[in-house]
Design a protein around this motif. Structure first.
Motif, PDB file in Angstrom:
ATOM      1  N   GLY A 224      64.902  60.398  42.010  1.00 12.29           N
ATOM      2  CA  GLY A 224      64.766  61.672  42.692  1.00 12.29           C
ATOM      3  C   GLY A 224      63.762  61.571  43.828  1.00 12.29           C
ATOM      4  N   VAL A 225      63.612  62.684  44.544  1.00 11.49           N
ATOM      5  CA  VAL A 225      62.703  62.739  45.688  1.00 11.49           C
ATOM      6  C   VAL A 225      61.888  64.024  45.597  1.00 11.49           C
ATOM      7  N   LEU A 226      60.571  63.876  45.740  1.00 15.97           N
ATOM      8  CA  LEU A 226      59.671  65.017  45.778  1.00 15.97           C
ATOM      9  C   LEU A 226      59.450  65.409  47.241  1.00 15.97           C
ATOM     10  N   HIS A 227      59.800  66.657  47.585  1.00 18.26           N
ATOM     11  CA  HIS A 227      59.627  67.180  48.936  1.00 18.26           C
ATOM     12  C   HIS A 227      58.380  68.045  48.954  1.00 18.26           C
ATOM     13  N   VAL A 228      57.424  67.703  49.774  1.00 19.52           N
ATOM     14  CA  VAL A 228      56.224  68.516  49.947  1.00 19.52           C
ATOM     15  C   VAL A 228      56.155  68.914  51.425  1.00 19.52           C
ATOM     16  N   VAL A 229      56.208  70.221  51.648  1.00 25.20           N
ATOM     17  CA  VAL A 229      56.159  70.748  53.007  1.00 25.20           C
ATOM     18  C   VAL A 229      54.814  71.448  53.185  1.00 25.20           C
ATOM     19  N   HIS A 230      53.969  70.854  54.016  1.00 24.01           N
ATOM     20  CA  HIS A 230      52.596  71.357  54.198  1.00 24.01           C
ATOM     21  C   HIS A 230      52.499  72.066  55.549  1.00 24.01           C
ATOM     22  N   ASP A 231      52.109  73.306  55.537  1.00 20.67           N
ATOM     23  CA  ASP A 231      51.986  74.113  56.756  1.00 20.67           C
ATOM     24  C   ASP A 231      50.731  73.691  57.509  1.00 20.67           C
ATOM     25  N   VAL A 232      50.922  73.192  58.732  1.00 24.99           N
ATOM     26  CA  VAL A 232      49.787  72.767  59.554  1.00 24.99           C
ATOM     27  C   VAL A 232      49.714  73.606  60.832  1.00 24.99           C
ATOM     28  N   SER A 233      50.277  74.787  60.815  1.00 25.87           N
ATOM     29  CA  SER A 233      50.262  75.642  62.009  1.00 25.87           C
ATOM     30  C   SER A 233      48.844  75.925  62.459  1.00 25.87           C
ATOM     31  N   GLY A 234      47.942  76.140  61.475  1.00 30.23           N
ATOM     32  CA  GLY A 234      46.554  76.432  61.830  1.00 30.23           C
ATOM     33  C   GLY A 234      45.891  75.268  62.539  1.00 30.23           C
ATOM     34  N   GLU A 235      46.123  74.037  62.028  1.00 24.04           N
ATOM     35  CA  GLU A 235      45.516  72.870  62.656  1.00 24.04           C
ATOM     36  C   GLU A 235      46.052  72.659  64.077  1.00 24.04           C
TER      37      GLU A 235
ATOM     38  N   PHE B  20      65.972  59.961  56.712  1.00 25.33           N
ATOM     39  CA  PHE B  20      64.748  60.168  55.930  1.00 25.33           C
ATOM     40  C   PHE B  20      65.054  60.128  54.435  1.00 25.33           C
ATOM     41  N   PHE B  21      66.124  60.810  54.014  1.00 26.01           N
ATOM     42  CA  PHE B  21      66.501  60.841  52.596  1.00 26.01           C
ATOM     43  C   PHE B  21      66.861  59.443  52.104  1.00 26.01           C
ATOM     44  N   HIS B  22      67.597  58.687  52.915  1.00 23.50           N
ATOM     45  CA  HIS B  22      67.998  57.339  52.512  1.00 23.50           C
ATOM     46  C   HIS B  22      66.782  56.434  52.353  1.00 23.50           C
ATOM     47  N   ARG B  23      65.814  56.582  53.233  1.00 24.53           N
ATOM     48  CA  ARG B  23      64.591  55.773  53.125  1.00 24.53           C
ATOM     49  C   ARG B  23      63.846  56.106  51.846  1.00 24.53           C
ATOM     50  N   ALA B  24      63.764  57.412  51.512  1.00 28.36           N
ATOM     51  CA  ALA B  24      63.069  57.807  50.284  1.00 28.36           C
ATOM     52  C   ALA B  24      63.796  57.295  49.047  1.00 28.36           C
ATOM     53  N   LEU B  25      65.134  57.356  49.065  1.00 28.27           N
ATOM     54  CA  LEU B  25      65.903  56.867  47.908  1.00 28.27           C
ATOM     55  C   LEU B  25      65.828  55.351  47.775  1.00 28.27           C
ATOM     56  N   ARG B  26      65.419  54.663  48.866  1.00 31.17           N
ATOM     57  CA  ARG B  26      65.210  53.211  48.773  1.00 31.17           C
ATOM     58  C   ARG B  26      63.794  52.878  48.307  1.00 31.17           C
ATOM     59  N   GLY B  27      62.994  53.906  47.960  1.00 36.02           N
ATOM     60  CA  GLY B  27      61.651  53.674  47.449  1.00 36.02           C
ATOM     61  C   GLY B  27      60.558  53.755  48.495  1.00 36.02           C
ATOM     62  N   GLU B  28      60.865  54.264  49.699  1.00 32.73           N
ATOM     63  CA  GLU B  28      59.882  54.327  50.777  1.00 32.73           C
ATOM     64  C   GLU B  28      59.316  55.736  50.875  1.00 32.73           C
TER      65      GLU B  28
END
Length: 710
Positions: free
Chosen positions: A633-644, A594-602
């Protein structure tokens, strides 16, 4: 008699100069007329017993064929003249010849029987006196040595009075010995008998000698490592001098025994395959049949009868018998098909229905192939009962439709959070509303069937209702997908919503699926973001999502308050640390990819991942950060979807609850599709009609209640 006179003779060259003299019932007769036969001689002497021919006779000597003798006797004794006659004779060479005569006259003459008998006896005595004992013995050896090898047979004899034994050369050859290399006696070749057969063979041979009885048996002999089968035949007779002689033959029957074993093996294999075929027919539910296109003779297996509910072989085996059991709606088609079999020698694979003898309707599949057997054209085929398969296919189609509906809702639900949805069957005008949709409408679960599109239109903001209805119509009627924002207004409260409309076709039925997400919180947040864009750091501290920024070396640069709260690690403890030192459990091949894909611009999105603590679900966004088109760099956004996730689980639980409530209803609840096939049949319906759901769902109403036909 009449049959003999009119029997067709062999066509040969006709000659009126040919003569036939006969000796029948102790009297001579001459048969004159136009004779035909396949012999070079011009005269034939034929008798019913072995007698000497007349002294002046020159020609072929023979006796009457046993099958024709009685008829010829009757004819010669009662007729003086006959128009046509045909009978067979056996010459002294053993050849069977047919004599055919036309316009035959019978002239009875010749010496009396006593003279003939005396002449015959005198001739026999002269012949016997000319044969000496030593000449007979030498001739026997010569015949045995010459004929034995050619016929794979050796001869032998035993003179009881002198205990003298003789074997032909072939008997020695059969036992792998040089001719006459052993002294001849009754047990000369016993040591060669196979050990397993030796005792029994010796016992039978000794009993045959002691009791003067004939013997015929097959046994094995062993010569080195070679095993052969020998046929042993012996019988007692008297020589010309009245001596008791035991004579017989040894014959090599090894190949015959091998052939017999091979035939027995083939018979056993055929029997096994027949049993296997019968078992396969019963287990798989198919029967075999054959029709001769030349004779029209038909053969049907027992299982073929059973498929029709008939006792095996209890009715005539022909196509008309089974056509009577074909379903009336399919009978004309099958009759035409059978005509094609007979006249065009074609039989395409076909499926049709039958009405069994017990009245049950079954679906069957028939296949056939044209074969040849001994020059005769045969149509060989199978008939398979596919009723269960067709019923399962129908039930599977209904289940697949239900699963498909649920999957469509789940698919759109995966794309959005905080949503409610519905499925609209356009043809049947039926709605299926999600449980979450009932809350904003203030409807109870039991009243969901009262909700229509007008109910939904009534809570839409007046400024948005027209556009909403337009999108609805375009999707429902034209199939145009739509994605748009609108507002709901209830009791003065405005909610900001996002809608996705789609239309799908499944099993020739159209469904309108709508999914709506409540984006009120996001809308408010967007307003705040637009006002405080310059306060990005402050923004990250106030959102509930966990936000982390790492550089190209996976060093943590940003760690917001939500991350502190979720992971229990303060910002100053992780800034400048390597991401995988903080989260060593993520040092896996999948996470690294996942990190490698993000660093490749994905942009990477992983949805509904289970928290490492096991107490919730989250969506992970990995967004590449660019500086001059280079990922820094890479922006990590962790969204809690436990309720959904929990909401979706509750939705499925409640749908199951609806099913259980309907099952426990005191009313009979029945649902049919447009083809009058049953879709639903609750417990009360089972009790009232006495029919379990399994025998009703998927079947047509006229199959379940045939009395409704009229």
């Amino acid at each position: 008699m009449q049959k003999l006179k009119t029997k067709e003779g062999v066509r040969v060259e006709e000659s009126t100069g040919k003569r036939v003299r006969v000796f029948l019932q102790s009297a001579f007769a001459e048969l004159t007329g136009a004779w035909q036969w396949q012999l070079a001689s011009e005269a034939i002497f034929v008798s019913d017993v072995i007698v000497a021919s007349p002294v002046d006779f020159v020609g072929t000597k023979a006796i009457f064929h046993p099958d024709d003798l009685d008829a010829v006797k009757e004819w010669v004794a009662t007729e003086d003249r006959i128009g046509s006659i045909s009978f067979r004779i056996i010459t002294t060479y053993g050849e069977v010849v047919t004599l055919c005569g036309q316009n035959i006259t019978v002239e009875r003459n010749g010496p009396p029987a006593e003279a003939v008998q005396q002449e015959t006896l005198q001739t026999v005595l002269c012949n016997l006196e000319e044969k000496a004992a030593h000449h007979h013995h030498r001739l026997l050896k010569e015949v045995g040595s010459k004929i034995g090898p050619a016929a794979a047979t050796g001869i032998w004899y035993y003179k009881a009075v002198m205990a003298q034994t003789w074997y032909s050369d072939y008997v020695f050859h059969l036992h792998g010995l040089p001719p006459q290399s052993l002294n001849a006696h009754l047990h000369t070749f016993h040591p060669f008998i196979h050990p397993e057969d030796a005792e029994l063979v010796a016992e039978f041979i000794d009993r045959s000698v002691a009791e003067r009885t004939p013997l015929h048996l097959d046994y094995r002999i062993k010569i080195g490592d070679t095993v052969k089968w020998v046929g042993y035949k012996a019988h007692w007779f008297f020589s010309e001098k009245g001596e008791e002689i035991l004579g017989g033959v040894y014959q090599d029957v090894t190949e015959q025994k091998a052939a017999e074993r091979e035939i027995e093996g083939y018979k056993a294999l055929v029997q096994f395959q027949r049993q296997q075929l019968q078992y396969d027919e019963q287990q798989v539910g198919f029967g075999h049949w054959q029709i001769s296109l030349l004779t029209r003779k038909a053969i049907y297996s027992d299982q073929y009868y059973r498929i029709f509910g008939i006792k095996p072989q209890s009715l005539p085996p022909n196509t008309a018998t089974f056509l009577n059991y074909v379903h009336p709606d399919d009978r004309d088609r099958m009759e035409a098909l059978y005509r094609r079999i007979i006249y065009e020698h074609e039989f395409p694979e076909t499926e049709f229905r039958i009405v069994r003898a017990d009245g049950k309707v079954r679906f069957v599949l028939q296949k056939a192939k044209l074969l040849t057997f001994e020059g005769e054209l045969l149509l060989s085929g199978v008939l398979q009962d596919i009723t269960v398969q067709r019923m399962l296919e129908k039930r599977a189609a209904a289940v697949q439709e239900t699963i498909w509906k649920q999957s469509m809702v789940a698919q759109q639900g995966d794309e959005m959070a905080n949503l409610f949805s519905w499925i609209h069957d356009i043809e049947d005008r039926e709605f299926t509303w999600s449980e979450s949709f009932l809350k904003p409408l203030n409807y109870q679960k039991m009243a969901a069937h009262k909700i229509t599109e007008k109910t939904l239109f009534s809570i839409i903001h007046p400024h948005d209702v027209k556009a909403f209805q337009q999108h609805w119509a375009n999707t429902a009627l034209k199939g145009e997908p739509a994605s748009f924002d609108f507002r709901l207004m209830q009791r003065g409260v405005v909610s900001y919503m996002k809608a996705v409309f789609s239309r799908y076709t499944y099993n020739e039925k159209d469904f309108f699926i709508g999914t709506v997400q409540n984006n009120t919180a996001e809308h408010v947040l967007q307003q705040q973001l637009s006002q405080r864009v310059q306060l990005a750091e402050s923004l990250t501290e106030n959102i509930t999502d966990r936000v982390i920024i790492t550089d190209a070396s996976h060093t943590i640069l940003l760690w917001n308050a939500a991350s502190e709260k979720a992971y229990g690690i303060r910002k100053n403890e992780v800034i400048g640390e390597n991401f995988f030192d903080v989260f060593p459990h993520l040092k896996t091949e999948e996470a690294m990819s996942f990190f490698h894909r993000a660093l490749r611009g994905e942009r990477v999105l992983q949805q509904e991942l289970l928290s490492s603590t096991g107490n919730g679900f989250y969506n992970l966004h990995l967004i590449p950060l660019f500086t001059n088109s280079e990922v820094t760099g890479v922006l990590h956004v962790v969204h809690d979807v436990s309720g959904e996730v929990e909401l979706r689980k509750n939705l499925n639980d409640r749908l199951q609850l609806i099913e259980s409530i309907v099952q426990s209803s005191v009313d009979r609840i029945i649902a049919l599709d447009r083809n009058l096939n049953y879709l639903y049949w609750n417990k009360k319906a089972e009790e009232y009609y006495g029919l379990p759901k399994e025998k009703v769902v998927g079947r047509n109403i006229l199959e379940v209640f045939p009395q409704l036909v009229n």
